[in-house]
Design a protein around this motif. Structure first.
Motif, PDB file in Angstrom:
ATOM      1  N   MET A  97      46.768 -25.943 -47.942  1.00 49.65           N
ATOM      2  CA  MET A  97      45.683 -26.917 -47.899  1.00 49.65           C
ATOM      3  C   MET A  97      44.655 -26.637 -48.983  1.00 49.65           C
ATOM      4  O   MET A  97      44.148 -27.555 -49.653  1.00 49.65           O
ATOM      5  CB  MET A  97      45.031 -26.898 -46.513  1.00 49.65           C
ATOM      6  N   ALA A  98      44.330 -25.350 -49.195  1.00 50.99           N
ATOM      7  CA  ALA A  98      43.358 -24.984 -50.226  1.00 50.99           C
ATOM      8  C   ALA A  98      43.873 -25.343 -51.616  1.00 50.99           C
ATOM      9  O   ALA A  98      43.113 -25.800 -52.478  1.00 50.99           O
ATOM     10  CB  ALA A  98      43.056 -23.494 -50.144  1.00 50.99           C
ATOM     11  N   GLU A 221      50.196 -31.838 -36.319  1.00 50.53           N
ATOM     12  CA  GLU A 221      51.428 -32.633 -36.410  1.00 50.53           C
ATOM     13  C   GLU A 221      52.530 -31.723 -36.932  1.00 50.53           C
ATOM     14  O   GLU A 221      52.359 -31.045 -37.953  1.00 50.53           O
ATOM     15  CB  GLU A 221      51.242 -33.815 -37.362  1.00 50.53           C
ATOM     16  N   ARG A 222      53.693 -31.732 -36.282  1.00 48.78           N
ATOM     17  CA  ARG A 222      54.718 -30.741 -36.600  1.00 48.78           C
ATOM     18  C   ARG A 222      55.520 -31.059 -37.855  1.00 48.78           C
ATOM     19  O   ARG A 222      55.609 -30.242 -38.769  1.00 48.78           O
ATOM     20  CB  ARG A 222      55.671 -30.575 -35.416  1.00 48.78           C
ATOM     21  N   ASP A 223      56.136 -32.228 -37.901  1.00 52.12           N
ATOM     22  CA  ASP A 223      57.058 -32.494 -39.000  1.00 52.12           C
ATOM     23  C   ASP A 223      57.007 -33.929 -39.508  1.00 52.12           C
ATOM     24  O   ASP A 223      57.856 -34.340 -40.294  1.00 52.12           O
ATOM     25  CB  ASP A 223      58.497 -32.147 -38.587  1.00 52.12           C
ATOM     26  N   SER A 224      56.054 -34.704 -39.058  1.00 50.88           N
ATOM     27  CA  SER A 224      55.851 -36.082 -39.497  1.00 50.88           C
ATOM     28  C   SER A 224      54.513 -36.541 -38.948  1.00 50.88           C
ATOM     29  O   SER A 224      53.873 -35.809 -38.194  1.00 50.88           O
ATOM     30  CB  SER A 224      56.986 -37.000 -39.003  1.00 50.88           C
ATOM     31  N   ALA A 241      49.650 -38.213 -48.995  1.00 49.67           N
ATOM     32  CA  ALA A 241      50.931 -37.526 -49.124  1.00 49.67           C
ATOM     33  C   ALA A 241      51.063 -36.554 -47.963  1.00 49.67           C
ATOM     34  O   ALA A 241      50.061 -36.004 -47.481  1.00 49.67           O
ATOM     35  CB  ALA A 241      51.012 -36.782 -50.450  1.00 49.67           C
ATOM     36  N   VAL A 242      52.299 -36.355 -47.527  1.00 45.20           N
ATOM     37  CA  VAL A 242      52.575 -35.466 -46.401  1.00 45.20           C
ATOM     38  C   VAL A 242      53.626 -34.445 -46.809  1.00 45.20           C
ATOM     39  O   VAL A 242      54.625 -34.802 -47.439  1.00 45.20           O
ATOM     40  CB  VAL A 242      53.088 -36.254 -45.172  1.00 45.20           C
ATOM     41  N   GLU A 243      53.384 -33.211 -46.487  1.00 49.42           N
ATOM     42  CA  GLU A 243      54.375 -32.161 -46.692  1.00 49.42           C
ATOM     43  C   GLU A 243      54.381 -31.253 -45.470  1.00 49.42           C
ATOM     44  O   GLU A 243      53.452 -31.290 -44.653  1.00 49.42           O
ATOM     45  CB  GLU A 243      54.076 -31.360 -47.959  1.00 49.42           C
ATOM     46  N   THR A 266      47.414 -34.734 -47.706  1.00 55.20           N
ATOM     47  CA  THR A 266      46.468 -34.873 -48.801  1.00 55.20           C
ATOM     48  C   THR A 266      46.149 -36.359 -48.924  1.00 55.20           C
ATOM     49  O   THR A 266      46.982 -37.145 -49.379  1.00 55.20           O
ATOM     50  CB  THR A 266      47.041 -34.340 -50.118  1.00 55.20           C
ATOM     51  N   ALA A 267      44.952 -36.751 -48.476  1.00 56.51           N
ATOM     52  CA  ALA A 267      44.543 -38.150 -48.511  1.00 56.51           C
ATOM     53  C   ALA A 267      43.638 -38.361 -49.728  1.00 56.51           C
ATOM     54  O   ALA A 267      42.759 -37.549 -50.017  1.00 56.51           O
ATOM     55  CB  ALA A 267      43.799 -38.523 -47.245  1.00 56.51           C
ATOM     56  N   THR A 268      43.874 -39.455 -50.443  1.00 54.90           N
ATOM     57  CA  THR A 268      43.136 -39.742 -51.670  1.00 54.90           C
ATOM     58  C   THR A 268      42.249 -40.961 -51.493  1.00 54.90           C
ATOM     59  O   THR A 268      42.694 -41.989 -50.962  1.00 54.90           O
ATOM     60  CB  THR A 268      44.101 -39.997 -52.835  1.00 54.90           C
TER      61      THR A 268
END
Length: 269
Positions: A97-98, A221-224, A241-243, A266-268
């Motif tokens: 996250m950082a 949230e675990r995987d989605s 984006a989600v990872e 990561t929300a833009t």
């Protein structure tokens, strides 16, 4: 609509004739069937992963004013009011996250200091400035000691909860949110009722991000991401984006997370 599967059934009844009143009946049937299919798939997925959970323990209620409560640091954990606020198994998650929030090396706002894991990783990104909001008095003292070891960094510490502090702040290039609920009312709303624990902060994050700025947060949230979670994000951000960070090892008695992975958003703006 009644769907019977090998291990469960889903029974859906529409009680109002105008509910999901699409122009044609087949449109209504299509979207309702799709929603039921998604629920069925989620239940099957939970059936597969649930045996892999750590045992976990049940948390007690928050019964005192959070800001003045004792902050107990030991064995890689921070405990306040009997709540496991943060544990060091989160390090890989906090690092990712950082890296996302500090990628632009700009002005960063962080909500919640905790063990200082994320704060340390944010500093490693070479950011221009770093503002940290922390509500608990004793945790703030730990944060002050942490700051004193970094005299060359532009670090500002602000005491207070995010609800009262945010209106006093300016704009940032990145915002990092990992605040723990500080009352039973907050736990009920943010953890049990919202789509994700940070949802109540989405509007504040969007309001204090510069154009192109990024926001990341502890997701639970675990995987989605659920559709509800995604819709909430897109109300305030232009994209996200989600990872997945895997290899997490929460201890057997963890109160708040039970599996080996969690999503990073990561929300833009």
């Amino acid at each position: 609509m009644l769907r019977r599967y090998k291990d469960f059934s889903i029974d859906v009844g529409l009680h109002r004739g105008s509910f999901i009143a699409a122009p044609r009946a087949e449109q209504q049937r299509w979207v309702v069937h799709r929603a039921v299919d998604e629920l069925a798939e989620q239940l099957r997925h939970l059936d597969v992963i649930a045996p892999e959970f750590v045992d976990g323990t049940t948390r007690g209620e928050i019964n005192a004013e959070w800001h003045g409560s004792e902050a107990d640091y030991h064995d890689g954990s921070l405990i306040i009011e009997g709540q496991q606020v943060m544990q060091d198994w989160e390090a890989a998650l906090m690092r990712r996250m950082a890296e996302r929030v500090g990628a632009g090396h700009g002005d960063i706002l962080e909500i919640g200091f905790g063990l200082g894991l994320s704060a340390t990783f944010i500093e490693e990104q070479g950011v221009r400035s770093h503002t940290i909001v922390e509500f608990n008095d004793q945790v703030l003292e730990v944060a002050k000691a942490w700051r004193a070891r970094r005299p060359d960094s532009d670090i500002e510490l602000i005491q207070g909860n995010w609800q009262s502090v945010m209106p006093t702040l300016g704009d940032f290039d990145g915002i990092f949110w990992d605040a723990f609920p500080t009352s039973e009312d907050e736990f009920d709303q943010y953890v049990l009722r919202d789509s994700t624990v940070a949802e109540a902060f989405f509007s504040e994050a969007a309001a204090h991000l510069r154009p192109g700025g990024v926001f990341t947060y502890y997701t639970n949230e675990r995987d989605s991401l659920s559709r509800r979670h995604q819709r909430s994000l897109l109300r305030y951000f232009s994209s996200f984006a989600v990872e997945v960070v895997d290899g997490l090892v929460p201890p057997a008695d963890c109160q708040y997370w039970w599996t080996d992975r969690m999503t990073v958003v990561t929300a833009t703006r």
